[in-house]
Scaffold this motif. Structure first.
Motif, mmCIF file in Angstrom:
data_model
loop_
_atom_site.group_PDB
_atom_site.id
_atom_site.type_symbol
_atom_site.label_atom_id
_atom_site.label_comp_id
_atom_site.label_asym_id
_atom_site.label_seq_id
_atom_site.Cartn_x
_atom_site.Cartn_y
_atom_site.Cartn_z
ATOM 1 N N LEU A 1 41.045 37.921 43.620
ATOM 2 C CA LEU A 1 41.377 39.316 43.351
ATOM 3 C C LEU A 1 40.076 40.059 43.105
ATOM 4 C CD1 LEU A 1 44.523 39.008 41.068
ATOM 5 C CD2 LEU A 1 44.361 39.097 43.551
ATOM 6 N N LEU A 2 39.894 41.181 43.776
ATOM 7 C CA LEU A 2 38.605 41.847 43.844
ATOM 8 C C LEU A 2 38.662 43.258 43.281
ATOM 9 C CD1 LEU A 2 38.214 41.050 47.629
ATOM 10 C CD2 LEU A 2 37.159 39.701 45.804
ATOM 11 N N GLU A 3 37.502 43.735 42.862
ATOM 12 C CA GLU A 3 37.391 45.176 42.671
ATOM 13 C C GLU A 3 37.593 45.801 44.055
ATOM 14 O OE1 GLU A 3 37.267 46.905 40.132
ATOM 15 O OE2 GLU A 3 36.473 45.687 38.500
ATOM 16 N N PRO A 4 38.548 46.738 44.197
ATOM 17 C CA PRO A 4 38.840 47.286 45.525
ATOM 18 C C PRO A 4 37.575 47.777 46.225
ATOM 19 C CG PRO A 4 40.466 48.027 43.948
ATOM 20 C CD PRO A 4 39.404 47.320 43.157
ATOM 21 N N PRO B 1 49.630 42.161 47.017
ATOM 22 C CA PRO B 1 49.112 43.003 45.936
ATOM 23 C C PRO B 1 48.896 44.425 46.428
ATOM 24 C CG PRO B 1 47.320 41.760 46.897
ATOM 25 C CD PRO B 1 48.582 41.300 47.593
ATOM 26 N N PHE B 2 48.784 45.354 45.482
ATOM 27 C CA PHE B 2 48.418 46.716 45.839
ATOM 28 C C PHE B 2 46.937 46.755 46.183
ATOM 29 C CE2 PHE B 2 52.287 47.747 43.409
ATOM 30 C CZ PHE B 2 52.874 48.651 44.292
ATOM 31 N N ALA B 3 46.575 47.633 47.115
ATOM 32 C CA ALA B 3 45.192 47.693 47.578
ATOM 33 C C ALA B 3 44.262 48.234 46.512
ATOM 34 C CB ALA B 3 45.095 48.552 48.839
ATOM 35 N N ASN B 4 44.737 49.166 45.683
ATOM 36 C CA ASN B 4 43.886 49.773 44.665
ATOM 37 C C ASN B 4 44.775 50.381 43.578
ATOM 38 O OD1 ASN B 4 44.692 52.456 45.654
ATOM 39 N ND2 ASN B 4 43.351 52.016 47.386
ATOM 40 N N PRO B 5 44.186 50.744 42.438
ATOM 41 C CA PRO B 5 45.001 51.286 41.349
ATOM 42 C C PRO B 5 45.757 52.551 41.718
ATOM 43 C CG PRO B 5 42.856 50.580 40.509
ATOM 44 C CD PRO B 5 42.791 50.490 42.008
#
Length: 710
Positions: A380-383, A216-220
C-alpha cells in the motif's frame, strides 16, 4: 446553547458510566438523561474536533454514546439531529439533486509561481493594496451545509456549482460535522467545507479492503467522494470521514438571506464579517471545525508563495491530503468589488502542487488471500502518478522477489507499469528499514498454517477460510462456475458477513426467503430471483462442477478434459496422480493440485455437503463409439457451423481424444479461420499433421463417422 461545561451536567467532567438498568427508568427520567447525554456528547465532539482538547477518554465517550442509543431505542426518543444519527438511516433509492442557496464556484489554479504573481497584479490593479489569507487546498469533496435555527437541515455536494446531490443523511454520520451549532449563531447559515479521509485512516481503510479481496481506493479524495455518495447512510457511517470548514456562503434571516446575499462575498455583511480571517475565527465559535496549524495572513504575495513551498516540503507529514494552497483576498468588500466570472471567483487563486510521480513510500504491506488460497503480498503506497494513472497499491508478487529487493514498510520505491498497465515495485530507491518483509506463518484471514510451494505461499484452510470463502463463493456462482445470476462479489461478501454462508459454499443451498429478506436493501423480487437461480443450478454437468469448486490450476478447459476422462465425480475424487497424468494435457503440477485438493478432508466434506443439499453433478457418458479410438485431435481457429465444444464432443463421442494443447501425442491439428499461431508452431515442432476443416470431415467420413460438413 447551554453551557455544558456547567457542573449540573453529570456527563461532562469525569462522568459516571455505571448506569441504572433501562427497565428501572421512568419515561421522564429517560427523557432527562437523553437530553443530558446529547448535550454532553455534542460538547465532547466540540472539544475533540474543534478544540483538539478532549476532556474524557475515547472509551468513556463510547459508553456515553452507547447509553444514549440504548435509551433512544428503548423509549422511542430518537430525533433527526441526535448524535446517534451518525450510525446511518434508511437506504435511499437515489441521491436527489438540489439547488444551492448560493452558487459554489470553482477556483482558478496553476502550478507556476508567475501565474500567482499575475493574479496578485490583477487584484492590486483593480482594488489597490490587499492582504491575503493562505490555507490548504484540501483534496476531498466540497460540500455546502445549511443550518436553520442552529440545526443541520441539508447538505449537498458541489455538483456543477449551481446544483448538487443531496447528501444530508450521509453528512449526519460524520462526527466532525455538528448536528447543532453552538454559541450565538445566525438564524440561517450556509457554510462550505471539505469532506476528506485522513491519511492514516485512508491507509487503514485500504488495508481492510485489500485483505477482504476488494480493490482499494486510488487516493483519499476518491475514498471520500465514494463514501459520501453512498445510497446507504450506514455504509458512510462506517467510513472514517472528517470535515474542515472554510467559508460562509450565506447567513442571516432565512427569508431574506438568499435574495440579499452577494454571491461574490457570501458573508453576513462587511460589518459582521469584514474579512476572510474573521470568518476563520468565528466558525469555531459556532462549533464548526477549521484548520488552525496551516493558516497565514499576509500582504505580500511572495509570503504566499513561500507558504505553499513550505507546505509542499511538509506534504508527507500532514495528516490530510492536500494538492496545493488557496490564496484569497482577505477583505470582503474588496472581494465584492472583484466579483466573479461565470465559473470562478476573481478574488481567489490556487497555487497547486506538482503531481506525485513514480517514486513513493510504502505505507504498509498486507497479505491478500485469493480464491485458491494463494497469499499475495500487496504494497500500500502513498498515492502516486505513474504514466497519468494514480496508483495506491502494487503487488510484491512473492517472498523471493521481496527478499531480492530487500523491500519493507517505510522504504521509498520506484514504480513502473508492466505493459503500461499493471503497477509493480521496480526497486528500492531509499531504504528506511532493516531487512525485508516476511510472509506470515499463519493465514491472516483464518489462522490456518501457511504452506510454501517454491516461491509461493498458500493457506491450508481450504474452502473454510473466510477470505477464500468470499472469493470462492463468487467464483462458484460466476461465469466459469455454476453461472448463478445475482451472485456477484458484493452479494457473496454480504452473505458471508451476515453469517448466512458461514461454513462453505454448500450453505448457499440452505438459504431461505426469510434469511434474505432480513438483509438490508433486499426486496422480495431480488430474493426470489436469486433463490430460483440457486435452485436451477443444482444439476451442473461434471466439468462445470469441477471448475466451480475452485481446484487450483483447474479452469474450464482442464475441468472438461478431466470430466470426459473419468465420467463421474466419485471417479475424479478417487483418482491418483498417475490416473490424472494419463489425460493428455494434464501434467504433474495439475495432477498434484487435484489429488491434494481431494486429499483434503475438509474439501471432500464440502463436496459431500453439496450433494446432501441436492447438488448432483451430471455424469458424462463415456461409452462412446470406437471409430476414432486412439486418435488425439486439437482444434485452433473457428469452423463455420460448429462451436469448439461441438467439435470436441464429436471427436470424443466416437472414442477419440480432444485436447486443448498440441504435444507429441497429438495426431491432428485442425486449423480453421483465424487460427492461433502458437498451436501451429507446436504442431511444426512435434511433426503433427494439420488438416483444414474440409480434410477433417473427409477423415471422419473415411473412418465411418457420418456427419454433415458445413
Amino acid at each position: 446553547m447551554t453551557d455544558v461545561d456547567a457542573p449540573d451536567n453529570p456527563y461532562v467532567r469525569d462522568p459516571d458510566t455505571d448506569f441504572e438498568p433501562v427497565a428501572a427508568l421512568t419515561d421522564e427520567a429517560a427523557e432527562d438523561q437523553v437530553a443530558a447525554l446529547r448535550e454532553a456528547i455534542r460538547y465532547h465532539d466540540y472539544r475533540y474536533y474543534v478544540e483538539n482538547d478532549p476532556v474524557i477518554a475515547d472509551r468513556t465517550y463510547d459508553q456515553l454514546f452507547e447509553r444514549l442509543q440504548e435509551l433512544e431505542d428503548a423509549f422511542d426518543l430518537e430525533t433527526v439531529d441526535s448524535p446517534t444519527r451518525r450510525v446511518g438511516g434508511q437506504p435511499l433509492d437515489e441521491l436527489e439533486t438540489v439547488e444551492h442557496v448560493v452558487p459554489m464556484l470553482s477556483i482558478d489554479s496553476s502550478g507556476e509561481p508567475e501565474d500567482v504573481r499575475d493574479f496578485d497584479s490583477r487584484v492590486r490593479r483593480a482594488v489597490g493594496d490587499v492582504s491575503y489569507v493562505c490555507e490548504p487546498k484540501f483534496d476531498g469533496l466540497s460540500v455546502a451545509v445549511i443550518y436553520e435555527e442552529g440545526r443541520l437541515v441539508r447538505a449537498a455536494t458541489r455538483g456543477d456549482g449551481i446544483e448538487g446531490e443531496d447528501v444530508t443523511a450521509n453528512v449526519r454520520t460524520i462526527t466532525s460535522i455538528p448536528q447543532r451549532l453552538r454559541g450565538d449563531y445566525p438564524d440561517f447559515l450556509a457554510v462550505r467545507g471539505e469532506v476528506y479521509m485522513p491519511r492514516e485512516a485512508f491507509h487503514a481503510f485500504n488495508r481492510e479492503r485489500v485483505e477482504a479481496g476488494e480493490d482499494p481506493f486510488a487516493n483519499p479524495r476518491n475514498a471520500a467522494a465514494g463514501s459520501l455518495r453512498q445510497l446507504d447512510p450506514s455504509v458512510t457511517a462506517e467510513r472514517p470521514l472528517e470535515c474542515f470548514f472554510y467559508d460562509v456562503l450565506a447567513a442571516g434571516e432565512h427569508r431574506q438571506v438568499v435574495e440579499e446575499t452577494d454571491a461574490s462575498r457570501g458573508a453576513l455583511g462587511v460589518d459582521d464579517l469584514p474579512t476572510q480571517s474573521s470568518e476563520h475565527e468565528r466558525l469555531p465559535d459556532w462549533g464548526l471545525r477549521v484548520e488552525h496549524d496551516w493558516y497565514l495572513v499576509t500582504d505580500d504575495v511572495e509570503d504566499a508563495l513561500s507558504f505553499r513551498d513550505e507546505m509542499l516540503d511538509r506534504r508527507d507529514d500532514l495528516p490530510f491530503e492536500v494538492d496545493g494552497v488557496v490564496i484569497k483576498v482577505d477583505d470582503r468588500e474588496a472581494c465584492a468589488r472583484l466579483g466573479t466570472t461565470a465559473r470562478h471567483y476573481r478574488w481567489a487563486y490556487a497555487y497547486k502542487f506538482p503531481a506525485r510521480s513514480e517514486v513513493t513510500t510504502i505505507v504498509d504491506v498486507v497479505v491478500q488471500v485469493g480464491r485458491t488460497g494463494r497469499l499475495t503480498p500487496v504494497a500500500l503506497l502513498e498515492p502516486v502518478d505513474v504514466g497519468g494513472v494514480t496508483v495506491s497499491r502494487a503487488s510484491l508478487h512473492n517472498q523471493s522477489e521481496i527478499a531480492a529487493m530487500g523491500v519493507d514498510v517505510g522504504d521509498e520505491v520506484r514504480l513502473e507499469r508492466a505493459g503500461d498497465v499493471i503497477p509493480y515495485v521496480a526497486e528500492v530507491t531509499e531504504s528506511h528499514s532493516d531487512g525485508h518483509f516476511e510472509m506470515p506463518e499463519e493465514c491472516p484471514a483464518c489462522g490456518s498454517p501457511v504452506a510454501r510451494d517454491g516461491p509461493l505461499h498458500y493457506c491450508t484452510g481450504g474452502l473454510q477460510c473466510p477470505a477464500q470463502l468470499v472469493q470462492g463463493l463468487h467464483y462458484f456462482g460466476g461465469d466459469d462456475g455454476l453461472d448463478i445470476e445475482g451472485l456477484g462479489e458484493q452479494t457473496a461478501e454480504t452473505l458471508v458477513e451476515a453469517g448466512l454462508v458461514e461454513e462453505d459454499v454448500a450453505d448457499l443451498f440452505d438459504l431461505t426467503e426469510t434469511d434474505l429478506l432480513e438483509l438490508e436493501g433486499w426486496g422480495e423480487k431480488s430474493v426470489r430471483n436469486l433463490l430460483e437461480e440457486i435452485e436451477g443450478a443444482k444439476e451442473p454437468d461434471l466439468a462445470t462442477f469441477l471448475a466451480a469448486i475452485g481446484i487450483p490450476e483447474v479452469g474450464p478447459t482442464v475441468a472438461r478434459d478431466i470430466a470426459r476422462h473419468f465420467g463421474d465425480i466419485d471417479s475424479v475424487m478417487d483418482a491418483d496422480e498417475a490416473d490424472l497424468q494419463a489425460i493428455d494435457g494434464v501434467g504433474p503440477s495439475v495432477a498434484a493440485r487435484v489429488t491434494d485438493f481431494f486429499g483434503n478432508e475438509r474439501n471432500r466434506r464440502v463436496v459431500e455437503r453439496l450433494r446432501e443439499r441436492g447438488v448432483d453433478p451430471q455424469p458424462i457418458e463415456t461409452d462412446a463409439g470406437d471409430e476414432l479410438a486412439g486418435l488425439t485431435v486439437v482444434f485452433t481457429g473457428s469452423v463455420e457451423g460448429y462451436t469448439r465444444d461441438d467439435l470436441e464432443a464429436l471427436v470424443e463421442s466416437h472414442g477419440g481424444n480432444a485436447t486443448g494443447s498440441v504435444s507429441g501425442n497429438t495426431d491432428y491439428l485442425v486449423v480453421g479461420e483465424n487460427p492461433g499461431q502458437s498451436k501451429r508452431d507446436d504442431a511444426d515442432a512435434n511433426d503433427v499433421a494439420t488438416l483444414d476443416p474440409e480434410a477433417f470431415f473427409e477423415m471422419l467420413d473415411e473412418r465411418g463417422v457420418a456427419v454433415d460438413a458445413p
